[in-house]
Design an enzyme around this catalytic site. Sequence first.
Site, PDB file in Angstrom:
ATOM      1  N   LYS A  68       0.844  -1.213   0.000  1.00  0.00           N
ATOM      2  CA  LYS A  68       0.000   0.000   0.000  1.00  0.00           C
ATOM      3  C   LYS A  68       0.874   1.256   0.000  1.00  0.00           C
ATOM      4  O   LYS A  68       0.522   2.266  -0.643  1.00  0.00           O
ATOM      5  CB  LYS A  68      -0.920  -0.028   1.229  1.00  0.00           C
ATOM      6  N   LYS A  85      -0.726  11.234   6.497  1.00  0.00           N
ATOM      7  CA  LYS A  85      -0.459  10.078   7.368  1.00  0.00           C
ATOM      8  C   LYS A  85       0.241   8.987   6.562  1.00  0.00           C
ATOM      9  O   LYS A  85       1.231   8.398   6.981  1.00  0.00           O
ATOM     10  CB  LYS A  85      -1.799   9.622   7.957  1.00  0.00           C
TER      11      LYS A  85
HETATM   12  P1  NAP Z   1     -12.724   8.712   7.368  1.00  0.00           P
HETATM   13  O1  NAP Z   1     -13.856   8.989   6.455  1.00  0.00           O
HETATM   14  O2  NAP Z   1     -12.099   9.831   8.126  1.00  0.00           O
HETATM   15  O3  NAP Z   1     -13.221   7.589   8.425  1.00  0.00           O
HETATM   16  C1  NAP Z   1     -12.427   7.186   9.492  1.00  0.00           C
HETATM   17  C2  NAP Z   1     -13.192   6.160  10.306  1.00  0.00           C
HETATM   18  O4  NAP Z   1     -12.352   5.719  11.399  1.00  0.00           O
HETATM   19  C3  NAP Z   1     -14.471   6.714  10.955  1.00  0.00           C
HETATM   20  O5  NAP Z   1     -15.434   5.690  11.020  1.00  0.00           O
HETATM   21  C4  NAP Z   1     -13.960   7.082  12.361  1.00  0.00           C
HETATM   22  O6  NAP Z   1     -14.984   7.146  13.324  1.00  0.00           O
HETATM   23  C5  NAP Z   1     -13.042   5.923  12.630  1.00  0.00           C
HETATM   24  N1  NAP Z   1     -12.044   6.183  13.670  1.00  0.00           N
HETATM   25  C6  NAP Z   1     -10.969   7.005  13.578  1.00  0.00           C
HETATM   26  N2  NAP Z   1     -10.263   6.968  14.723  1.00  0.00           N
HETATM   27  C7  NAP Z   1     -10.895   6.100  15.553  1.00  0.00           C
HETATM   28  C8  NAP Z   1     -10.650   5.634  16.867  1.00  0.00           C
HETATM   29  N3  NAP Z   1      -9.584   6.049  17.579  1.00  0.00           N
HETATM   30  N4  NAP Z   1     -11.523   4.760  17.404  1.00  0.00           N
HETATM   31  C9  NAP Z   1     -12.586   4.330  16.706  1.00  0.00           C
HETATM   32  N5  NAP Z   1     -12.897   4.730  15.448  1.00  0.00           N
HETATM   33  C10 NAP Z   1     -12.042   5.602  14.880  1.00  0.00           C
HETATM   34  O7  NAP Z   1     -11.531   7.981   6.638  1.00  0.00           O
HETATM   35  P2  NAP Z   1     -11.522   7.053   5.319  1.00  0.00           P
HETATM   36  O8  NAP Z   1     -11.240   7.913   4.139  1.00  0.00           O
HETATM   37  O9  NAP Z   1     -12.700   6.156   5.334  1.00  0.00           O
HETATM   38  O10 NAP Z   1     -10.189   6.206   5.598  1.00  0.00           O
HETATM   39  C11 NAP Z   1     -10.170   5.076   6.470  1.00  0.00           C
HETATM   40  C12 NAP Z   1      -8.888   4.283   6.189  1.00  0.00           C
HETATM   41  O11 NAP Z   1      -8.890   3.877   4.814  1.00  0.00           O
HETATM   42  C13 NAP Z   1      -7.613   5.106   6.423  1.00  0.00           C
HETATM   43  O12 NAP Z   1      -6.603   4.290   6.961  1.00  0.00           O
HETATM   44  C14 NAP Z   1      -7.264   5.564   5.019  1.00  0.00           C
HETATM   45  O13 NAP Z   1      -5.880   5.829   4.882  1.00  0.00           O
HETATM   46  C15 NAP Z   1      -7.699   4.358   4.197  1.00  0.00           C
HETATM   47  N6  NAP Z   1      -8.002   4.649   2.771  1.00  0.00           N
HETATM   48  C16 NAP Z   1      -8.791   5.710   2.404  1.00  0.00           C
HETATM   49  C17 NAP Z   1      -9.033   5.941   1.042  1.00  0.00           C
HETATM   50  C18 NAP Z   1      -9.889   7.079   0.535  1.00  0.00           C
HETATM   51  O14 NAP Z   1      -9.862   7.349  -0.677  1.00  0.00           O
HETATM   52  N7  NAP Z   1     -10.666   7.763   1.390  1.00  0.00           N
HETATM   53  C19 NAP Z   1      -8.494   5.097   0.070  1.00  0.00           C
HETATM   54  C20 NAP Z   1      -7.726   4.020   0.478  1.00  0.00           C
HETATM   55  C21 NAP Z   1      -7.489   3.814   1.821  1.00  0.00           C
HETATM   56  P3  NAP Z   1     -15.903   8.481  13.480  1.00  0.00           P
HETATM   57  O15 NAP Z   1     -17.015   8.334  12.486  1.00  0.00           O
HETATM   58  O16 NAP Z   1     -16.348   8.445  14.881  1.00  0.00           O
HETATM   59  O17 NAP Z   1     -14.999   9.666  13.198  1.00  0.00           O
END
Ligand code: NAP
Length: 298
Positions: free
Chosen positions: A172, A240
């Site tokens: 990744k 990050k």
């Molecule tokens: P996001 O929309 O900010 O969602 C983050 C999620 O994690 C939310 O459900 C949040 O809960 C939860 N969370 C964060 N810290 C937490 C904690 N300490 N305890 C419990 N729950 C926690 O982020 P995302 O874009 O979906 O990304 C999630 C992961 O996928 C990341 O590692 C990111 O690098 C990876 N990713 C993202 C993409 C993209 O295009 N967006 C693509 C590939 C990979 P709340 O709802 O309470 O905030």
Amino acid sequence: MTTKIGFIGLGIMGRGMAHNLLKAGFDLTVWNRTLSKTDEFVETGAGVAESPSDLASRCDIILICVSDTPDVQQVILGEDGVIESIKPGALVIDHSTISPQVTQQIAARLAEKDAHMLDAPISGGSEGAANGTLSIMVGGEADQFERAMPYLQAEGKTITHVGDHGAGQLVKLVNQILVVVTQLGVSEALLLAQAGGLDLGKTLDAVKGGAAGSWMLSNRGPQMLQRDWRPGFTIDLQQKDLRLVLEAADELGIPALGTSLVFNLYRTLQARGLGSEGNHALVKALEHISGIEVGGDK
Ligand code: NAP
């Protein structure tokens, strides 16, 4: 008996993946830190757990998609975490992008409870999560990879077992170098097109099907022309990942010139309070240096 599966983390990515697991007919229980994000799942037939520990006590397969390394540690190893009540033989599939080393440590802790782990980070953006077309790069034991296949196939199209625990996370990071250096190229190219007075829409159409084509150009290029900075992936989360790339490059002793440059450009955007915008807002850093603005109504 039906296999019970659980999903922790219903953010931009987790939401789409969890919906696709439900659509595929799996018996799903969800948990999210902010409870309101579970409402739409209750309406479509999912159960809601009270904590990661409660979810683990009910499920055989536990999928996770939260933000950063400490967050995965929190939901698995922390208070009321998965490890408190995980069943022997259960499998944790972590879709978050986190440290490869910490992934290995968490897998070892779960193994002490006779539970298994796969690191299964994803690529393909919010569109890929919603449409079930993600690329999924998987590290861990081969038999657990086979066991996970039905769930991964509900979430993605390109599913590759790349090695042992942590290898999925390292692949990744390779992916993220390609993403951000491509994004810098797209930004620089559109800036030149703008400065040269070209029709930006026609320019995109002319180049996206040739050797210069990329997911970034086709999906984020039009958004940049509209000056639509809503995030598929936020700058803060992108940073990050770049921190993880730079740490890995340092440990392995390799130069990461392009990644360092983009990391520092994003840092200027974070300093301007733009960390919650999409990663395609990278072009704003070049606009700031050049005094030229790309796209919009002009
Ligand atoms: P996001 O929309 O900010 O969602 C983050 C999620 O994690 C939310 O459900 C949040 O809960 C939860 N969370 C964060 N810290 C937490 C904690 N300490 N305890 C419990 N729950 C926690 O982020 P995302 O874009 O979906 O990304 C999630 C992961 O996928 C990341 O590692 C990111 O690098 C990876 N990713 C993202 C993409 C993209 O295009 N967006 C693509 C590939 C990979 P709340 O709802 O309470 O905030």
